[in-house]
Design a protein around this motif. Structure first.
Motif, PDB file in Angstrom:
ATOM      1  N   ALA A 110     -23.035  -3.073  23.411  1.00 57.98           N
ATOM      2  CA  ALA A 110     -24.160  -4.009  23.458  1.00 57.98           C
ATOM      3  C   ALA A 110     -25.146  -3.742  22.329  1.00 57.98           C
ATOM      4  CB  ALA A 110     -24.853  -3.897  24.813  1.00 57.98           C
ATOM      5  N   THR A 111     -25.403  -2.473  22.048  1.00 54.41           N
ATOM      6  CA  THR A 111     -26.332  -2.129  20.967  1.00 54.41           C
ATOM      7  C   THR A 111     -25.758  -2.511  19.616  1.00 54.41           C
ATOM      8  OG1 THR A 111     -27.069  -0.244  22.308  1.00 54.41           O
ATOM      9  CG2 THR A 111     -27.758  -0.282  20.018  1.00 54.41           C
ATOM     10  N   ALA A 112     -24.436  -2.356  19.450  1.00 53.04           N
ATOM     11  CA  ALA A 112     -23.791  -2.754  18.189  1.00 53.04           C
ATOM     12  C   ALA A 112     -23.943  -4.249  17.953  1.00 53.04           C
ATOM     13  CB  ALA A 112     -22.317  -2.368  18.219  1.00 53.04           C
ATOM     14  N   LEU A 113     -23.838  -5.039  19.019  1.00 54.00           N
ATOM     15  CA  LEU A 113     -24.021  -6.485  18.889  1.00 54.00           C
ATOM     16  C   LEU A 113     -25.459  -6.794  18.479  1.00 54.00           C
ATOM     17  CD1 LEU A 113     -22.963  -9.365  19.249  1.00 54.00           C
ATOM     18  CD2 LEU A 113     -23.568  -9.201  21.679  1.00 54.00           C
ATOM     19  N   TYR A 114     -26.414  -6.112  19.084  1.00 56.00           N
ATOM     20  CA  TYR A 114     -27.814  -6.313  18.720  1.00 56.00           C
ATOM     21  C   TYR A 114     -28.059  -5.894  17.275  1.00 56.00           C
ATOM     22  CZ  TYR A 114     -32.845  -5.570  18.481  1.00 56.00           C
ATOM     23  OH  TYR A 114     -34.158  -5.581  18.092  1.00 56.00           O
ATOM     24  N   ALA A 119     -29.555  -7.487  11.778  1.00 50.71           N
ATOM     25  CA  ALA A 119     -29.366  -7.415  10.326  1.00 50.71           C
ATOM     26  C   ALA A 119     -29.036  -8.769   9.704  1.00 50.71           C
ATOM     27  CB  ALA A 119     -28.253  -6.417  10.005  1.00 50.71           C
ATOM     28  N   THR A 120     -28.399  -9.653  10.478  1.00 45.20           N
ATOM     29  CA  THR A 120     -27.992 -10.947   9.935  1.00 45.20           C
ATOM     30  C   THR A 120     -29.211 -11.744   9.476  1.00 45.20           C
ATOM     31  OG1 THR A 120     -26.066 -11.033  11.393  1.00 45.20           O
ATOM     32  CG2 THR A 120     -26.813 -13.111  10.454  1.00 45.20           C
ATOM     33  N   GLY A 121     -29.149 -12.210   8.235  1.00 48.86           N
ATOM     34  CA  GLY A 121     -30.256 -12.973   7.663  1.00 48.86           C
ATOM     35  C   GLY A 121     -31.279 -12.114   6.967  1.00 48.86           C
ATOM     36  N   ARG A 122     -31.234 -10.797   7.204  1.00 49.33           N
ATOM     37  CA  ARG A 122     -32.190  -9.903   6.561  1.00 49.33           C
ATOM     38  C   ARG A 122     -31.559  -9.143   5.397  1.00 49.33           C
ATOM     39  NH1 ARG A 122     -33.516  -9.933  11.984  1.00 49.33           N
ATOM     40  NH2 ARG A 122     -35.732 -10.279  12.462  1.00 49.33           N
ATOM     41  N   ARG A 123     -30.294  -8.809   5.538  1.00 52.05           N
ATOM     42  CA  ARG A 123     -29.586  -8.186   4.435  1.00 52.05           C
ATOM     43  C   ARG A 123     -28.140  -8.673   4.444  1.00 52.05           C
ATOM     44  NH1 ARG A 123     -26.179  -4.002   5.733  1.00 52.05           N
ATOM     45  NH2 ARG A 123     -26.339  -3.177   7.851  1.00 52.05           N
ATOM     46  N   GLU A 124     -27.452  -8.495   3.331  1.00 44.58           N
ATOM     47  CA  GLU A 124     -26.074  -8.957   3.209  1.00 44.58           C
ATOM     48  C   GLU A 124     -25.143  -8.042   4.012  1.00 44.58           C
ATOM     49  OE1 GLU A 124     -22.680  -9.747  -0.256  1.00 44.58           O
ATOM     50  OE2 GLU A 124     -24.524  -8.665  -0.720  1.00 44.58           O
ATOM     51  N   GLU A 129     -17.972  -4.322   5.537  1.00 45.72           N
ATOM     52  CA  GLU A 129     -18.851  -3.662   6.507  1.00 45.72           C
ATOM     53  C   GLU A 129     -18.518  -4.110   7.927  1.00 45.72           C
ATOM     54  OE1 GLU A 129     -23.583  -3.106   7.658  1.00 45.72           O
ATOM     55  OE2 GLU A 129     -23.035  -3.926   5.695  1.00 45.72           O
ATOM     56  N   GLN A 130     -18.229  -5.390   8.098  1.00 49.28           N
ATOM     57  CA  GLN A 130     -17.831  -5.873   9.413  1.00 49.28           C
ATOM     58  C   GLN A 130     -16.550  -5.188   9.875  1.00 49.28           C
ATOM     59  OE1 GLN A 130     -19.630  -7.400  11.365  1.00 49.28           O
ATOM     60  NE2 GLN A 130     -20.341  -9.412  10.719  1.00 49.28           N
ATOM     61  N   HIS A 131     -15.629  -4.951   8.943  1.00 51.29           N
ATOM     62  CA  HIS A 131     -14.383  -4.267   9.291  1.00 51.29           C
ATOM     63  C   HIS A 131     -14.662  -2.815   9.688  1.00 51.29           C
ATOM     64  CE1 HIS A 131     -10.091  -4.128   9.530  1.00 51.29           C
ATOM     65  NE2 HIS A 131      -9.984  -3.139   8.651  1.00 51.29           N
ATOM     66  N   ILE A 132     -15.595  -2.178   8.986  1.00 51.95           N
ATOM     67  CA  ILE A 132     -15.997  -0.815   9.350  1.00 51.95           C
ATOM     68  C   ILE A 132     -16.586  -0.794  10.757  1.00 51.95           C
ATOM     69  CG2 ILE A 132     -17.626   1.045   8.808  1.00 51.95           C
ATOM     70  CD1 ILE A 132     -17.285   0.208   5.831  1.00 51.95           C
ATOM     71  N   HIS A 133     -17.390  -1.815  11.072  1.00 52.70           N
ATOM     72  CA  HIS A 133     -17.985  -1.904  12.403  1.00 52.70           C
ATOM     73  C   HIS A 133     -16.909  -1.957  13.490  1.00 52.70           C
ATOM     74  CE1 HIS A 133     -21.988  -3.776  10.794  1.00 52.70           C
ATOM     75  NE2 HIS A 133     -21.882  -2.484  10.533  1.00 52.70           N
ATOM     76  N   SER A 134     -15.796  -2.634  13.187  1.00 52.37           N
ATOM     77  CA  SER A 134     -14.743  -2.754  14.203  1.00 52.37           C
ATOM     78  C   SER A 134     -14.200  -1.381  14.582  1.00 52.37           C
ATOM     79  CB  SER A 134     -13.619  -3.661  13.698  1.00 52.37           C
ATOM     80  OG  SER A 134     -12.908  -3.062  12.621  1.00 52.37           O
ATOM     81  N   PHE A 135     -14.082  -0.481  13.601  1.00 51.20           N
ATOM     82  CA  PHE A 135     -13.639   0.881  13.902  1.00 51.20           C
ATOM     83  C   PHE A 135     -14.683   1.615  14.738  1.00 51.20           C
ATOM     84  CE2 PHE A 135     -10.876   0.048  10.267  1.00 51.20           C
ATOM     85  CZ  PHE A 135      -9.680   0.613  10.695  1.00 51.20           C
ATOM     86  N   LEU A 136     -15.936   1.496  14.362  1.00 51.54           N
ATOM     87  CA  LEU A 136     -16.999   2.205  15.070  1.00 51.54           C
ATOM     88  C   LEU A 136     -17.148   1.714  16.508  1.00 51.54           C
ATOM     89  CD1 LEU A 136     -19.677   2.345  12.237  1.00 51.54           C
ATOM     90  CD2 LEU A 136     -18.409   4.276  13.187  1.00 51.54           C
TER      91      LEU A 136
END
Length: 216
Positions: A110-114, A119-124, A129-136
């Motif tokens: 849930a925190t990862a989704l938040y 970050a969306t709209g504030r930085r690229e 990076e999205q692929h890295i998130h999938s591992f985390l």
């Protein structure tokens, strides 16, 4: 059900036992293979996507975009992942530990989704990076799944309400992991997770202070 800790004397006696857990390195037994993969694969390799994610934050100048707020969220996620890992490494796996692991995995997701929403709209946020998130995001669930398979009896006890006298207590492992392994893992996590993200938070805090000082 009340959560209780064992008396300090009993806990200390548990840590003094000399029969540290030995993981056979060449055994093909399924249980041994699962334990090796969990201890020497999943946990140490968690550092790799963590460092890669930190580097992506740095490349996209997090200190000038989403800043301290997102960096604090990263610290929260590290805590959500770290607390159950420490419990699983030093305490006997029982319904209490498994419940904390499951709850932490859900909270981490849930925190990862938040985090991404913040970050969306504030930085690229680049595709890599999205692929890295999938591992985390999947690694906490992977660790939980392997731990549950290794302690199926405790999973059954948890779903039955954990009626045993030690089901809802934090107790030391009967066969503790070796001090050398724990020290090596702690050093890996400190160097590959704690220090980089502490540097990120410090950088974001300094940038925020500089912006505040420049305002009229």
């Amino acid at each position: 059900m009340a959560l209780r800790l064992l008396p300090r004397k009993a806990a200390w006696q548990g840590w003094r036992r000399p029969d540290d857990l030995k993981v056979p390195l060449h055994s093909t037994d399924v249980e041994d293979a699962n334990r090796r993969f969990l201890l020497f694969g999943v946990l140490p390799l968690w550092v790799v996507p963590a460092v890669a994610d930190w580097w992506m934050h740095r490349r996209t100048s997090i200190e000038r975009t989403s800043g301290t707020k997102e960096s604090v969220v990263h610290a929260v996620m590290m805590t959500e992942a770290g607390v159950p890992v420490v419990m699983g490494l030093v305490a006997r796996v029982n319904p209490l530990v498994l419940s904390v692991m499951g709850g932490a995995a859900l909270a981490h997701g849930a925190t990862a989704l938040y985090d991404v929403t913040l970050a969306t709209g504030r930085r690229e946020i680049r595709p890599v990076e999205q692929h890295i998130h999938s591992f985390l995001e999947v690694l906490p669930l992977t660790a939980l799944a392997f731990t549950a398979c290794l302690h199926a009896d405790q999973v059954r006890s948890m779903f039955r309400g954990g009626a045993g006298s030690q089901d809802w207590r934090l107790v030391p492992k009967e066969r503790p992991l070796s001090a050398g392994y724990l020290a090596a893992l702690a050093g890996t996590v400190a160097g590959g997770v704690v220090l980089p993200y502490a540097e990120e938070l410090r950088r974001c805090a300094r940038a925020r202070t500089a912006r505040a000082g420049a305002e009229p």
